[in-house]
Design an enzyme around this catalytic site. Sequence first.
Site, PDB file in Angstrom:
ATOM      1  N   ASP A   1      80.612 -22.335  19.097  1.00  0.00           N
ATOM      2  CA  ASP A   1      80.191 -21.493  18.047  1.00  0.00           C
ATOM      3  C   ASP A   1      81.511 -21.130  17.491  1.00  0.00           C
ATOM      4  OD1 ASP A   1      77.528 -21.424  18.424  1.00  0.00           O
ATOM      5  OD2 ASP A   1      77.650 -19.544  19.614  1.00  0.00           O
TER       6      ASP A   1
ATOM      7  N   ASP B   1      81.118 -17.583  22.515  1.00  0.00           N
ATOM      8  CA  ASP B   1      79.604 -17.974  22.119  1.00  0.00           C
ATOM      9  C   ASP B   1      78.579 -16.726  21.584  1.00  0.00           C
ATOM     10  OD1 ASP B   1      77.817 -20.207  22.219  1.00  0.00           O
ATOM     11  OD2 ASP B   1      76.838 -19.560  23.960  1.00  0.00           O
TER      12      ASP B   1
ATOM     13  N   LYS C   1      75.066 -14.847  21.054  1.00  0.00           N
ATOM     14  CA  LYS C   1      73.947 -14.821  21.457  1.00  0.00           C
ATOM     15  C   LYS C   1      73.202 -13.731  20.777  1.00  0.00           C
ATOM     16  CE  LYS C   1      74.407 -18.475  24.398  1.00  0.00           C
ATOM     17  NZ  LYS C   1      73.900 -19.656  23.927  1.00  0.00           N
TER      18      LYS C   1
END
Length: 352
Positions: A246, A259, A261
């Site tokens: 990402d 990352d 989420k």
Amino acid sequence: MFIIKRVVCVGGIIVPQCTSLLFASNFSACHCLTSPKRPSPYSSVDSERYSSLVKSVMSSRVSSQTPETLLAEDDHIYGPVVKAQAPSRPQKRAPKTLHPFLHCEETPETEEPESGPPTRISLNRGQDRSFLPSVTHILQQTLSPEQIFYLERWKRRMIAELGEEGFKQYSQNLFRQGKIFHSAVEDILTSGTTSEDKISSECSEYPPEVQGYMQSISHILGDVRAVRAIESTVQHDALNYLGIVDCVARYRGVLCVIDWKTSEKPKPFLSNTYDNPIQVAAYAGALNSDGNYNYQVENGLIVVAYKDGSPAHAHQLSSELMSEYWKRWLVRLEVFTEQRSSNASSASMEKR
């Protein structure tokens, strides 16, 4: 002292008698008998009931049952006793081959990178990548029985609540929201505008589906600087897998694989993120061995954004933690390779 005379008739002659002493002694005795008594602690006991209880306990007729007959009676009323076995925990497996997490020829970067746009290598399934599995696919194929149980249980409950078509629509909406959210984060990071106040004020400009998520991570983005890569493919040539990171940037001065989420439920602890730390370690290990990146990353960051706009949780992964999760990733990769080899052998046997 009182003196009382009484008259006695003897032979027709009246004789007076003094009874003062006798009366005094009688008076004293009467006084003792009529004084108030201390209340007895047993005065409130129901003596008849107590007596009946003692008789029933001492009676041979009541004690005629044995432990065996009592167990038989319990069996009849409650059913047979089932002794549950303690759940067996799988033994922690170590990787057969401990591949290095960091590339030996490179050293982790400690200085700020040169100015310029972040790296973005698109996933191109050419000849060299046509058979390489992704990190996400490998993790999905190597879930533990416990993980599969809870995942299937959640799916059944959602289908019971929403129906088959409703659950399908729900899953599609989650996927679409995730894509829009990642695009919005990407726009902010590439524009260089990561001020918390500015992001909060501009939340209304984002699509309604992700406004809460953007508000949630506004305080995190304020600490993200020096973006090195966004939505970029990484590949581990020696271990034959790939993934798409990402973001690679500095969070509070530390270079991390980040990352993003999304979640509808709070995840305040790293353990709440399930396999995400393994995923981040797998991405970092691939980046460290990929020749397209001339730096090494030792740390990770998992940011969990919430739809209701509540402050996101940022779970930092130190180099020590990343090393541990890298070992778990190597085990999962070995299990995946074993499964694929077994499936290939079974398919070959069926053709014969």
